[in-house]
Structures are given as C-alpha cells and as structure tokens.
Design a protein around this motif. Structure first.
Motif, PDB file in Angstrom:
ATOM      1  N   LYS A  10       7.661  77.365  79.497  1.00 15.64           N
ATOM      2  CA  LYS A  10       8.337  78.522  78.621  1.00 15.64           C
ATOM      3  C   LYS A  10       7.546  80.015  78.561  1.00 15.64           C
ATOM      4  CE  LYS A  10       4.605  78.406  74.265  1.00 15.64           C
ATOM      5  NZ  LYS A  10       4.420  77.963  73.369  1.00 15.64           N
ATOM      6  N   LYS A  11       9.006  80.809  78.364  1.00 10.89           N
ATOM      7  CA  LYS A  11       8.902  82.483  78.643  1.00 10.89           C
ATOM      8  C   LYS A  11       7.926  82.223  77.572  1.00 10.89           C
ATOM      9  CE  LYS A  11      11.013  86.651  79.013  1.00 10.89           C
ATOM     10  NZ  LYS A  11      11.760  87.312  78.296  1.00 10.89           N
ATOM     11  N   GLY A  12       6.756  83.093  78.500  1.00 11.05           N
ATOM     12  CA  GLY A  12       4.866  83.631  77.363  1.00 11.05           C
ATOM     13  C   GLY A  12       4.208  82.693  78.122  1.00 11.05           C
ATOM     14  N   ILE A  13       3.338  82.299  77.579  1.00  9.60           N
ATOM     15  CA  ILE A  13       1.851  81.399  77.839  1.00  9.60           C
ATOM     16  C   ILE A  13       2.606  80.329  77.628  1.00  9.60           C
ATOM     17  CG2 ILE A  13      -0.196  81.394  76.856  1.00  9.60           C
ATOM     18  CD1 ILE A  13      -0.058  84.008  78.135  1.00  9.60           C
ATOM     19  N   ASN A  14       1.759  79.874  78.351  1.00  8.30           N
ATOM     20  CA  ASN A  14       1.592  78.365  78.420  1.00  8.30           C
ATOM     21  C   ASN A  14       0.519  77.659  78.410  1.00  8.30           C
ATOM     22  OD1 ASN A  14       4.833  77.023  79.579  1.00  8.30           O
ATOM     23  ND2 ASN A  14       4.538  79.579  79.853  1.00  8.30           N
ATOM     24  N   VAL A  15       0.179  77.002  77.385  1.00 13.32           N
ATOM     25  CA  VAL A  15      -1.289  76.084  77.589  1.00 13.32           C
ATOM     26  C   VAL A  15      -1.375  75.048  78.201  1.00 13.32           C
ATOM     27  CG1 VAL A  15      -2.979  75.368  75.468  1.00 13.32           C
ATOM     28  CG2 VAL A  15      -1.623  77.692  75.357  1.00 13.32           C
ATOM     29  N   PHE A  16      -2.533  74.407  79.201  1.00 12.07           N
ATOM     30  CA  PHE A  16      -3.169  73.902  79.796  1.00 12.07           C
ATOM     31  C   PHE A  16      -4.626  72.867  79.198  1.00 12.07           C
ATOM     32  CE2 PHE A  16       0.087  75.383  81.757  1.00 12.07           C
ATOM     33  CZ  PHE A  16       0.720  74.649  82.782  1.00 12.07           C
ATOM     34  N   VAL A  17      -4.721  72.107  78.616  1.00 11.34           N
ATOM     35  CA  VAL A  17      -6.060  71.655  77.956  1.00 11.34           C
ATOM     36  C   VAL A  17      -6.567  70.514  78.528  1.00 11.34           C
ATOM     37  CG1 VAL A  17      -7.317  70.596  75.700  1.00 11.34           C
ATOM     38  CG2 VAL A  17      -5.515  72.762  75.482  1.00 11.34           C
ATOM     39  N   LEU A  18      -7.303  70.609  78.608  1.00  9.83           N
ATOM     40  CA  LEU A  18      -8.073  68.993  80.367  1.00  9.83           C
ATOM     41  C   LEU A  18      -9.120  68.760  79.624  1.00  9.83           C
ATOM     42  CD1 LEU A  18      -5.509  70.097  81.616  1.00  9.83           C
ATOM     43  CD2 LEU A  18      -6.656  70.137  84.077  1.00  9.83           C
ATOM     44  N   LYS A  19      -9.371  67.214  79.087  1.00  9.57           N
ATOM     45  CA  LYS A  19      -9.993  66.649  79.560  1.00  9.57           C
ATOM     46  C   LYS A  19     -11.314  66.338  80.757  1.00  9.57           C
ATOM     47  CE  LYS A  19     -13.189  64.505  76.101  1.00  9.57           C
ATOM     48  NZ  LYS A  19     -12.702  63.595  76.196  1.00  9.57           N
ATOM     49  N   SER A  20     -12.649  67.219  81.020  1.00  7.75           N
ATOM     50  CA  SER A  20     -12.992  66.376  82.344  1.00  7.75           C
ATOM     51  C   SER A  20     -13.919  64.568  81.940  1.00  7.75           C
ATOM     52  CB  SER A  20     -14.250  67.481  82.241  1.00  7.75           C
ATOM     53  OG  SER A  20     -14.993  67.536  83.328  1.00  7.75           O
ATOM     54  N   GLY A  21     -13.820  64.476  83.043  1.00  6.54           N
ATOM     55  CA  GLY A  21     -14.014  63.407  82.987  1.00  6.54           C
ATOM     56  C   GLY A  21     -15.613  62.599  83.572  1.00  6.54           C
ATOM     57  N   ARG A  22     -15.666  61.824  84.315  1.00  5.97           N
ATOM     58  CA  ARG A  22     -17.248  61.407  83.993  1.00  5.97           C
ATOM     59  C   ARG A  22     -17.690  62.776  85.987  1.00  5.97           C
ATOM     60  NH1 ARG A  22     -15.731  56.031  87.721  1.00  5.97           N
ATOM     61  NH2 ARG A  22     -14.389  56.900  88.786  1.00  5.97           N
ATOM     62  N   PHE A  23     -16.617  63.155  86.885  1.00  7.60           N
ATOM     63  CA  PHE A  23     -17.010  63.931  87.555  1.00  7.60           C
ATOM     64  C   PHE A  23     -16.862  65.329  86.845  1.00  7.60           C
ATOM     65  CE2 PHE A  23     -14.547  60.696  90.174  1.00  7.60           C
ATOM     66  CZ  PHE A  23     -15.914  59.867  90.385  1.00  7.60           C
ATOM     67  N   PRO A  24     -18.299  66.011  86.692  1.00 11.62           N
ATOM     68  CA  PRO A  24     -18.259  67.736  86.256  1.00 11.62           C
ATOM     69  C   PRO A  24     -17.447  68.472  86.734  1.00 11.62           C
ATOM     70  CG  PRO A  24     -20.361  67.032  87.429  1.00 11.62           C
ATOM     71  CD  PRO A  24     -19.316  65.651  87.683  1.00 11.62           C
ATOM     72  N   ARG A  25     -16.361  67.990  87.625  1.00 10.55           N
ATOM     73  CA  ARG A  25     -15.559  69.362  88.312  1.00 10.55           C
ATOM     74  C   ARG A  25     -13.882  69.054  87.778  1.00 10.55           C
ATOM     75  NH1 ARG A  25     -17.499  65.444  91.412  1.00 10.55           N
ATOM     76  NH2 ARG A  25     -15.895  64.104  92.246  1.00 10.55           N
ATOM     77  N   VAL A  26     -12.972  69.518  87.745  1.00 10.57           N
ATOM     78  CA  VAL A  26     -11.638  69.452  87.381  1.00 10.57           C
ATOM     79  C   VAL A  26     -11.541  71.201  88.568  1.00 10.57           C
ATOM     80  CG1 VAL A  26      -9.866  70.726  85.479  1.00 10.57           C
ATOM     81  CG2 VAL A  26     -12.117  69.055  85.008  1.00 10.57           C
ATOM     82  N   ARG A  27     -10.136  70.627  89.315  1.00  9.65           N
ATOM     83  CA  ARG A  27      -9.016  71.577  89.777  1.00  9.65           C
ATOM     84  C   ARG A  27      -7.478  71.137  89.093  1.00  9.65           C
ATOM     85  NH1 ARG A  27     -12.519  68.638  92.496  1.00  9.65           N
ATOM     86  NH2 ARG A  27     -11.258  67.070  93.227  1.00  9.65           N
ATOM     87  N   ALA A  28      -6.894  72.803  89.478  1.00  7.77           N
ATOM     88  CA  ALA A  28      -5.982  72.513  88.513  1.00  7.77           C
ATOM     89  C   ALA A  28      -4.497  73.618  89.106  1.00  7.77           C
ATOM     90  CB  ALA A  28      -5.641  72.727  87.086  1.00  7.77           C
ATOM     91  N   ARG A  29      -4.011  73.263  89.819  1.00  9.09           N
ATOM     92  CA  ARG A  29      -2.118  74.695  90.133  1.00  9.09           C
ATOM     93  C   ARG A  29      -0.778  74.179  89.837  1.00  9.09           C
ATOM     94  NH1 ARG A  29      -3.520  73.519  96.499  1.00  9.09           N
ATOM     95  NH2 ARG A  29      -2.490  71.396  97.168  1.00  9.09           N
TER      96      ARG A  29
END
Length: 858
Positions: free
Chosen positions: A170-189
């Motif tokens: 949408k035009k404006g702020i878009n929100v992505f909320v991720l629940k981390s799993g058993r590995f303490p790392r997250v990547r996103a693009r």
C-alpha cells in the motif's frame, strides 16, 4: 490453564533428537552468502529493490505449560487483522513470568542478516515505506511465520530459501512482523518480479530419467502469480532430447504461488547416463511464452541408484522417492526394504547410504520433506504411498517386506512398525526413539537426574532444565483433546511388535538420541517379546558411517524372517487407536470402536477352536477365506457364535453382547473415514473459501485458505487447489475431500455439503445438535462425512464473526504432534488462555451423530 508441553521446547526436543540443527546450519551458509551479495541486485525472479537492514525485536520467553496444539500468543494476536505499528522502546508484552518486554533496535551484519542469540523465538518488526501501491515478492528466511499488513503467511524456518510471497504494497508504511524460529537469525528483502506470472526453480521436484524405461515422467515447478487476478488456461511445455510434452496447469489464485505438475518426455533406449538440460516454457494464449527456464536433469540406468516421482493421492502433488535397486538385474520375487530417513536428510541420500543388495531393493520415501512430519500424519501416508509404488514397480515377494530407518527414521520405524504390523516381516530401528512424547517424558526424567557433563553433552541449559521441571495440570478437556493423538502413542501399540522380528541398533555413545532411549526400549521388549536383537555399536555416536544404517547383521536377520501367510497364523494380537489410521492385521479388521480413538485390540487364537478377546470394539470383520478355519463356532469374549467357513463376517458388539450382522453402511464411520479433524486433509483435498460475506469476511477466509495452502506446500511439498464457493460444484469434485472456509451465511458451498449435519454455523450463532452458542467470538473446526460420497469427508474451518476469524488463525493443525478430535469449538481467547478457551471438544458417534458421540464442555 495452559496445559501442554511448550511448543518451542518440544521443537527443541525434535531438533535435538533428529540432529537437525547442525544439518540446517550447514545448509544456511549458501543463503547467507546469497543475501550478502549487495552489489548483485538481480535474481532469477526479478530485481531486489530493498534489503531490510534495521528492525526492532521483541524477546519472548518460553512457557513450559504452553500448548503445541493451541499455543498462546498475544503478540501474534495484536498484529492479526490490524495495521499496528511499533517503535523502539515501546512495551510489547508482559510475559507469563510478569516481566515487561520492550521492542529493541537491531541491525543486520555483513551478510544482511539479523543475527543474535536474543532473536531465538522473538518477534522481528520490519517496516517499508512505499511511494505508491505496488506488487513485490517478499523473500525471507529463518522465521516460523510472517504477518504482512495484518495477514499471516507461512515462514521459512528450515532456511530452505523457498519463501517468495506476492505482496500488494500500500502507499505509505507497510508492516512485516516475523516470528524467529529455532535459529537466531532472520533475513528479509523485497523483489520486484520480472513479470506478473513467472516460474521459479527454487524447490523443483524432478525424477531421474531412466534408460530403457518407457514411462510417463512427471516433475513439479512453482508458478508465481504476482497479479491481482486468477491465472487460468495456461500450459507448461517441456522440451528434451528433441521431444516435447505439453501439460495443462491448474488455475492459480491471485497473489499466490503454487507448485504445479508437468510431464517430461521419455528417453530412448540408446541414451547414455549423463547430466542433461531440459527447457521449460510457461505458455499463454496463442503459444505465447511468458517465461522460460533451463532445467538440469539426470539421465541414469535403472540399475543404478535413482529418483522416481509419483502423483500423491493426498493432494495430487508430485512427490519423489529414491531407490537403491538390487545388484541382481531383473530380480524376480526379491525382497523390498522400506528405509525412512532422519531429519534434514533427503531421501536420495538415504538410498545412497546403502550398498546395493543382491536379494532386494531399498526404497526410501521423503516424509514429504527432509524434516516433514516425523513419519506421522502426512509422513505416514507418504510412506504408505511409496511402499505401494515400490511393490507395483518391483513386484517383490509379498512375504519379504522389511522396514528400517535412522534417527527420526528410527522413530518412523518404531512408529510405522507398531501401526502396521502385518506389512513388515521385520523392522530395524537405528538410533531411533519410539514415541515423541514418550521420549520427552523419558528424556526429562533422565535430564533431571543427569550430571553436568551429561547435560552439557546433550546441549541442555539451566533454563531448559527449569522449564522441564514444570509439570502440566491436565483437565478433562485436555484429556479429550490429547485422546486425538493416541494414534501417535507408539508404546500403547507395543504388543503389535509380536508380529515382527526386531533388530535394535544404537551407538554406544550417541549424544543426539541418547543411548538410554534404546536401553529403555530393550527393557520394554524384554518383558514380552522373544524375537529381537539388541546391539550397541562400540564407540558409536549418532552417526558413525554407513554402518549406522547399512549394518550387515540387520539384513541377515531380515533374510531369516517372512510375513506369515494368513492361513498359517495360529495366534495374533493387534492393537489400534483409530480404524482410520490402522484397521487391519491379516484377516481381522476393526471397523468401529466403542470409544473413539481410545486403544482397541483383539487377541486371536485358533489353536483349539477360534477364540478372540477384544477391547473397545463395536464392529469387527473377519475374513474366513484368509483365516481358513474348519471350526463352526467362534468364541468372542464370553459369547459363542456359529460361523460359516468362508466369506467375510461382521461381528457386532451391543452392550457387551456379540452377534453376527451386516457390514456397516459406508455412510457410517469406518476405516474409509473416521476422524479426527486432521483426517480431512487428504484424499485429493480441495480448499473452498467464502465469497458471499462482507468484504472483510471474504478477504480473511480467502487468506486463511491461502495460508493453509502455503503451509501445506512448505511442510509437505504440497499443491492444494483453491476454489471460490461460487465456482464450486460437488459434481466437479466427486469423492474428494473438501475443506470449507466460512459459515452458512457467507460460504455458498455450505448448504451443498452440510445442510443436514447436526453442526451449523452462521454469523453470531453456533448450533451443536440444537444446543446454541451465541456471539461473534467463536471459531470452530470439525470433520463431517460428505453425504454425496461413500468415502470423502468435509473439513470445516469456520467462525461466527470477526473475533472468531482471529481465533481460527492461531492453531497448528497442519503440524505433526498436534491433537484435534472430530470437533473443537473455541473463543478468540485461545491466543490468551490456550485450551481454557475451548468451549466444546469431542468425537461424533459411529453414525456421525452428536447424540451418540463423546463431548466435553467447558
């Protein structure tokens, strides 16, 4: 109260048991490198337009009494169906211990990865400001789930690198909320797709092309529909070695991804083993190519180790299995060895671990994924499908079928061997645990008395030990829900092992599945079983080379065992928790139970006349032709019945008194359809979503159906068909299971399938056989027979309003280890209070009535 074993701690146990942590850590190196190449913006699916480099995270603590089936999650609830934003320092949660947790800033490392120990099990909040409405692909990994502008999506918690979610920004702020799993790392693009519809080679399913086998080969590739409209009437053209195959592909919903099947041309008898290239084209109207891909594929001899594919009856998806064929070419009347793999192990590697046998073929199913379902639920069905395919292709001696596996596959061996005792002459669990929950109890007991050195070796921290010491308090409702999990309680079926020879192999110093697990099982078997061998490999850890599975004494024992011919059986015991999972052993079939999903059993003896002792059986079938008895009488419990010597007979138990009768109607419960709720997710299932409600209702039921399809794809390499209710016709989908998303007010398929069922749901109202529950906060899952079919079922995911729709998003019915009876009615408090928010749970009667069923109410 929050009653069950904490889902994250249970997940740790699964990972610990299966050795999956280290394997996935090895695999994720490629993904880290891929994300870290910031100068390379182009990927095969399009252009990388944004890499998330800053975020805020919210730590969450484990709650040892949280339910794996009904996990409490207030953070998930807060972002669900909203456009909530947060900022650094804001209070996000007061956890179960009374500690205030705040959103804290975090940045990526040099590989564009959010990487910190504090992320394990935490929520990661990302935001992106778009200057316009736009469509992108959201790519992320390391997370169990994502909520994008309020809509939940499946995660990529095994770091496969498969996650590509079309998103309407949408035009404006878009929100992505991720629940981390058993590995303490997250990547996103974010990726701008190169076209509205395209192919992606990520996660293809392909066979090896076999020289000299003129068969129809099938593969599967994912099609991305990054457009707001349905993708219909397209084909995939496969070109290889001068031949062409054209395959129609199913309709794909807007803003979604589906793995679709395509045909592959066969190879000639004069082909040579090699790595080859096949061209795939996604073709539209007038043969206009929308996308092209060059696909690597192997050509092999059928006498070498290879992969085969087949069409699964669960969801019409393409699955593969791997084979180590016999070293004796064109072997006739040989043996078949079903070998089930450990967590993170591909089926192809499972087969590769074996030397080819001169007297039989090794066949290795996938469990639907390298992690899959621990050989339970849909992993169990995959094993059965591959066993059937192996028998069809290799035509083995029906008395020479064997089962073995390592680690999680060792568990699969214990479980499948106990569940289907007449299918295998002998079993050989290697480094396996018999029962996941039983293992947990055994592991906890051992851990609480273990030395510091042992705890360190097992990877148990003081905090984990503290969690283990918390004991759950179970109510009648909890017991009703847990009863649905009885088919997975291997040790309740342990006497079925009397039908098999057993070889237990375990490393002396196994620190993944600790050796005490095998020793406990040796003690269990020693109390009743006279035909098992136990061996600890000296100095062996969890994996000590190919002998961890391909151990010659195992196959020596196999060679000496055969499945008995039915007519030769003088004594037999058979136990099952559900006729819908396992009903038959040799000539006896448990058709119906008295108490659904409690343990049922028969103890058969024809050494001196035919005698049968039973527990928890309502209807029993005997095949007298297979049994071959000359007796004219049958003693069953305390009753003596006159029988013929041929044909099938049906014995009915009425209030403890047995009599012969007719075969129960297929409209009643039986092996063909029996419940609980999760049993609806098979039999070429179709997801039918509501379109006759409000804009919000339609949007959220479609998204829930799409989410379940995403989940089944990721967990089960699945391919589920979605259909709008207005496009659904029962005649167009005969004898297929239907999953309805919605209620009678907003899903027009409801009255076509459920009009006369005793459970009715509409806005603000639920009727359970005339008992009314009112309000918009209720969610409901149940299974029902499809009245226009003798075999198919209807699964229902329904709500009475907006709050109820929130409730149906929070549970894990597509995860193995979870328990769901035939029906569950619960409020939106499920995310706050767990099973205390369940209003009603239970099982329908054998006639699918509410009146003759068993239900518990809160």
């Amino acid at each position: 109260m929050l009653k069950f074993w904490n889902s994250r701690l249970l997940l740790f146990v699964v990972c610990f048991v299966c050795g999956s942590l280290s394997q996935a850590q090895k695999r994720q190196g490629n993904i880290v490198e891929y994300f870290g190449k910031e100068k390379v913006n182009e990927v095969k699916e399009g252009m990388v337009t944004h890499v998330f480099k800053e975020a805020v995270y919210l730590p969450t603590k484990r709650n040892a009494l949280n339910s794996i089936s009904f996990p409490t999650d207030k953070v998930f609830k807060n972002f669900l169906m909203t456009h909530k934003t947060v900022s650094e320092g804001e209070i996000g949660l007061v956890d179960h211990s009374g500690t205030t947790q705040r959103w804290t800033k975090i940045k990526v490392d040099s590989s564009s990865t959010f990487n910190s120990r504090v992320l394990r099990g935490s929520y990661v909040y990302l935001s992106y400001k778009s200057n316009k409405e736009d469509i992108v692909l959201f790519e992320a990994s390391g997370h169990t789930q994502a909520i994008i502008n309020g809509f939940p999506h499946e995660g990529d918690y095994y770091d496969f690198g498969y996650s590509l979610i079309p998103v309407q920004l949408k035009k404006g702020i878009n929100v992505f909320v991720l629940k981390s799993g058993r590995f303490p790392r997250v990547r996103a693009r974010l990726i701008k797709p190169k076209s509205p519809v395209l192919l992606t080679q990520r996660d293809m399913t392909l066979p090896d092309l076999l020289i000299g086998e003129n068969i129809n080969y099938k593969g599967a590739i994912r099609v991305i529909n990054a457009s707001p409209t349905w993708f219909k009437n397209y084909t995939i053209k496969a070109q290889h070695s001068g031949q062409v195959s054209v395959s129609e592909i199913p309709a794909i919903p807007p803003m979604s991804v589906r793995k679709v099947a395509f045909e592959i041309p066969t190879v000639g008898a004069d082909a040579t083993p090699q790595k080859s290239t096949m061209q795939l084209q996604l073709v539209g109207a007038k043969d206009w190519p929308l996308d092209k891909q060059q696909i690597a594929i192997n050509i092999k001899s059928k006498n070498d180790k290879h992969k085969r594919t087949f069409v699964s009856k669960i969801d019409n998806s393409i699955q593969y299995f791997s084979v180590a064929p016999s070293s004796t070419h064109d072997l006739e009347d040989g043996a078949l060895f079903l070998s089930v793999h450990g967590a993170s192990v591909e089926a192809v590697n499972q087969a590769n671990a074996y030397k080819q046998k001169d007297w039989g073929h090794v066949v290795a199913p996938t469990n639907r994924r390298p992690f899959g379902f621990a050989w339970e639920d849909w992993g169990r069905l995959d094993a059965l499908e591959v066993l059937k395919e192996g028998k069809r292709i290799y035509q083995p001696n029906p008395q020479k079928i064997y089962l073995t596996g390592h680690s999680m596959g060792g568990h699969g061996t214990w479980y499948l061997g106990a569940t289907y005792p007449d299918k295998f002459a002998a079993i050989a669990p290697c480094a396996g645990y018999p029962d996941l929950l039983g293992y947990r109890d055994s592991f906890v007991k051992r851990a609480l008395s273990a030395s510091e050195e042992e705890l360190k070796r097992w990877g148990i921290t003081p905090k984990m030990l503290e969690e283990m010491q918390k004991k759950p308090l179970l109510t009648d409702m909890d017991h009703m829900i847990l009863r649905a999990g009885n088919p997975s309680r291997t040790l309740k079926l342990k006497r079925n092992y009397l039908q098999q020879g057993i070889y237990v192999l375990h490393g002396e110093k196994d620190n993944v599945v600790p050796t005490f697990i095998a020793r406990e099982m040796r003690e269990v078997l020693g109390k009743f079983h006279s035909d098992f061998t136990y061996y600890e490999y000296p100095g062996g850890t969890h994996w000590y080379g190919d002998h961890s599975m391909d151990w010659p004494p195992i196959f020596d024992l196999f060679k000496q065992r055969s499945i008995p011919v039915d007519s030769t059986i003088q004594k037999m015991e058979f136990y099952t928790a559900s006729p819908g999972v396992s009903a038959t052993s040799h000539f006896a079939t448990i058709i119906q139970q008295q108490n659904p999903l409690e343990i049922s059993s028969i103890d058969f003896n024809k050494e001196d006349g035919v005698k049968i002792d039973t527990e928890n059986i309502s209807v029993l079938e005997l095949d007298l032709d297979a049994m071959r008895t000359n007796s004219k009488d049958l003693q069953i419990d305390t009753d003596t019945l006159e029988i013929s010597s041929t044909g099938k007979i049906y014995l009915h138990n009425t209030n403890g008194s047995w009599s012969t009768g007719n075969k129960p109607s297929s409209k009643e419960k039986g092996p063909h359809r029996n419940g609980g709720f999760k049993d609806a997710f098979r039999n070429e299932m179709v997801f039918v979503y509501a379109t006759k409600g409000t804009t919000q209702e339609n949007e959220w039921y479609f998204n829930k159906a799409r989410l379940d399809a995403e989940t089944f794809y990721y967990r089960a390499n699945g391919s589920v068909e979605l259909v709008a209710d207005v496009d659904f016709s029962p005649k167009a989908y005969p004898n297929r299971n239907i999953i309805i998303y919605g209620n009678s007010d907003n899903n027009s398929a409801w009255n076509k399938l459920l009009k006369h069922f005793p459970v009715q749901v509409k806005n603000n109202h639920v009727s359970l056989d005339g008992k009314e529950v009112k309000g918009n906060q209720w969610g409901l899952y149940f299974i029902a027979p499809r009245q226009d079919s003798n075999t198919a079922s209807v699964g229902v995911i329904s709500a009475t309003g907006t709050n109820g729709m929130k409730a149906i998003y929070s549970n894990h019915y597509l995860l193995n280890g979870t328990s769901y009876p035939d029906l569950l009615l619960f409020s939106d408090g499920i995310m706050d209070y767990g099973t205390d928010a369940v209003k009603c749970a239970g099982f329908f009667g054998n006639d699918w009535s509410f009146e003759r069923g068993e239900f518990t109410w809160n």
